[in-house]
Scaffold this active site. Structure first.
Site, mmCIF file in Angstrom:
data_model
loop_
_atom_site.group_PDB
_atom_site.id
_atom_site.type_symbol
_atom_site.label_atom_id
_atom_site.label_comp_id
_atom_site.label_asym_id
_atom_site.label_seq_id
_atom_site.Cartn_x
_atom_site.Cartn_y
_atom_site.Cartn_z
ATOM 1 N N GLY A 11 46.118 41.868 25.245
ATOM 2 C CA GLY A 11 45.379 41.310 26.474
ATOM 3 C C GLY A 11 44.249 42.440 27.009
ATOM 4 O O GLY A 11 44.556 43.481 26.512
ATOM 5 N N LEU A 34 57.158 35.894 26.253
ATOM 6 C CA LEU A 34 57.426 35.437 27.513
ATOM 7 C C LEU A 34 57.862 34.092 27.672
ATOM 8 O O LEU A 34 58.225 33.594 28.690
ATOM 9 C CB LEU A 34 56.167 35.696 28.484
ATOM 10 C CG LEU A 34 55.978 36.978 29.273
ATOM 11 C CD1 LEU A 34 55.968 38.272 27.991
ATOM 12 C CD2 LEU A 34 55.212 37.147 30.250
ATOM 13 N N TYR A 58 50.078 33.620 30.961
ATOM 14 C CA TYR A 58 49.673 32.218 30.561
ATOM 15 C C TYR A 58 48.301 32.249 31.395
ATOM 16 O O TYR A 58 48.374 31.953 32.402
ATOM 17 C CB TYR A 58 50.467 31.280 30.595
ATOM 18 C CG TYR A 58 49.939 29.871 29.763
ATOM 19 C CD1 TYR A 58 50.742 29.456 28.750
ATOM 20 C CD2 TYR A 58 48.862 29.248 30.451
ATOM 21 C CE1 TYR A 58 50.194 28.322 28.120
ATOM 22 C CE2 TYR A 58 48.484 28.001 29.650
ATOM 23 C CZ TYR A 58 49.253 27.492 28.596
ATOM 24 O OH TYR A 58 48.794 26.338 28.164
ATOM 25 N N TYR A 122 48.116 26.298 36.496
ATOM 26 C CA TYR A 122 47.932 27.891 36.464
ATOM 27 C C TYR A 122 48.146 28.831 38.027
ATOM 28 O O TYR A 122 49.352 29.633 37.857
ATOM 29 C CB TYR A 122 46.763 28.500 35.801
ATOM 30 C CG TYR A 122 46.339 29.814 35.981
ATOM 31 C CD1 TYR A 122 47.106 30.651 35.118
ATOM 32 C CD2 TYR A 122 45.507 30.422 36.899
ATOM 33 C CE1 TYR A 122 46.876 32.103 35.214
ATOM 34 C CE2 TYR A 122 45.228 31.584 36.886
ATOM 35 C CZ TYR A 122 46.163 32.606 35.982
ATOM 36 O OH TYR A 122 45.828 33.976 36.149
ATOM 37 N N LYS A 126 51.661 30.971 38.635
ATOM 38 C CA LYS A 126 51.547 32.393 39.235
ATOM 39 C C LYS A 126 52.259 32.704 40.438
ATOM 40 O O LYS A 126 52.857 33.656 40.583
ATOM 41 C CB LYS A 126 50.051 32.639 39.108
ATOM 42 C CG LYS A 126 49.564 32.648 37.596
ATOM 43 C CD LYS A 126 50.071 33.834 36.839
ATOM 44 C CE LYS A 126 49.843 35.267 37.363
ATOM 45 N NZ LYS A 126 50.191 36.281 36.186
ATOM 46 N N TRP A 147 38.635 37.627 38.332
ATOM 47 C CA TRP A 147 37.279 37.747 37.469
ATOM 48 C C TRP A 147 37.412 38.867 36.461
ATOM 49 O O TRP A 147 36.609 39.672 36.537
ATOM 50 C CB TRP A 147 36.195 37.789 38.152
ATOM 51 C CG TRP A 147 36.091 36.511 38.976
ATOM 52 C CD1 TRP A 147 37.063 35.453 39.530
ATOM 53 C CD2 TRP A 147 34.771 36.133 39.781
ATOM 54 N NE1 TRP A 147 36.248 34.587 40.365
ATOM 55 C CE2 TRP A 147 35.143 34.884 40.562
ATOM 56 C CE3 TRP A 147 33.341 36.649 39.790
ATOM 57 C CZ2 TRP A 147 33.966 34.297 41.133
ATOM 58 C CZ3 TRP A 147 32.340 35.828 40.572
ATOM 59 C CH2 TRP A 147 32.769 34.646 41.001
#
Length: 283
Positions: A11, A34, A58, A122, A126, A147
């Site tokens: 990532g 994960l 994710y 999402y 989180k 962002w």
């Protein structure tokens, strides 16, 4: 930084962490998936590091709407299992979260204790992850950011540079406002937090970290084009003209004063980070 265990390898943030902390141990999906929270916990208990950073998540916001089970495993259950393992060892966990835990109403910058209200799966997963970490009983810090961009992976800067070179006119959302955040600055902040928490077990909590100044996607695109030597016409459009499976928060402004107060980490100027990314992409 030695004795540091980091979840994530490919990532944007994990790649920047690898540059700054080459001695750390990085776990990719092949070693710690994960989607298997118990395996993540076992990795921590087996490694017995001085601290853990979770830079994996994710992040497919739209796909999460139809893949809720996987999103919940990765974004909520796995961080919760990590936090329990860290609590068992008495070591700090530093975890990356998102502005998507908020509903994006209003125009004020949100502090860490502002009411949450995710608009989609999402953001909800989180937020659930944050709550499971806090409930585990150990030392933890959650960094909410927004962002994210870098010279790697899929992000707005890379997409705009590609489209700006291909097209003479682009329509870009102008009513979503937030702070673009260089992945390199996130990585540096995570390492600073981990070091401080190892040294002082009283440190931790939820923190906001995002680039300054706040900007719309359309104006961010204009800055990308200007600094990249591209000149497509940018046409402002409302979010309603660009429907997506998951709703996006219109206001992603984050109050980042707490992380400066508690860790001495200033809010980064994303324009400086953008110049570094463009330089890397152009090299």
């Amino acid at each position: 930084m030695t004795d540091l265990l980091i979840f994530g390898r490919t990532g944007q943030v994990a790649l920047e962490l690898a540059r700054l902390a080459p001695d750390a141990r990085f776990l990719g999906r092949d070693e710690a998936d994960l989607a298997n929270p118990a395996a993540c916990a076992a990795s921590i208990l087996g490694a017995r590091p001085a601290a853990v950073i979770n830079a994996a998540a994710y992040t497919a916001v739209d796909r999460a709407e139809s893949d809720q089970g996987t999103a919940r495993l990765v974004n909520a259950e796995a961080p919760g299992a990590m936090a329990k393992a860290c609590a068992e060892l008495g070591i700090p966990l530093v975890h990356v979260s998102t502005d998507y835990v908020f509903d994006g109403s209003g125009a004020a910058a949100r502090a860490e204790n502002a009411p949450t209200g995710p608009l989609g799966v999402y953001g909800q997963t989180k937020l659930d992850g944050e709550r499971l970490i806090a409930a585990a009983g150990g030392q933890w810090a959650v960094m909410r950011t927004s962002w994210v961009f870098s010279a790697h992976g899929t992000n707005f800067v890379r997409t705009m540079r590609r489209l700006g070179a291909e097209r003479g006119r682009l329509t870009i959302v102008a009513d979503q406002v937030g702070g673009p955040t260089p992945a390199a600055d996130i990585a540096a902040a995570l390492l600073a937090m981990a070091r401080a928490m190892i040294a002082d077990p009283s440190k931790g909590g939820t923190y906001h970290f995002a680039g300054a100044p706040d900007v719309s996607w359309a104006d961010f695109a204009r800055e990308i084009f200007t600094r990249s030597g591209l000149s497509p016409q940018v046409v402002d459009i409302p979010t309603s003209a660009y429907p997506t499976p998951a709703r996006r928060p219109l206001n992603s402004r984050l109050d980042c004063s707490a992380i400066s107060r508690d860790f001495g980490i200033p809010r980064p100027d994303w324009r400086e980070g953008l110049d570094r990314v463009i330089q890397e992409l152009s090299a």
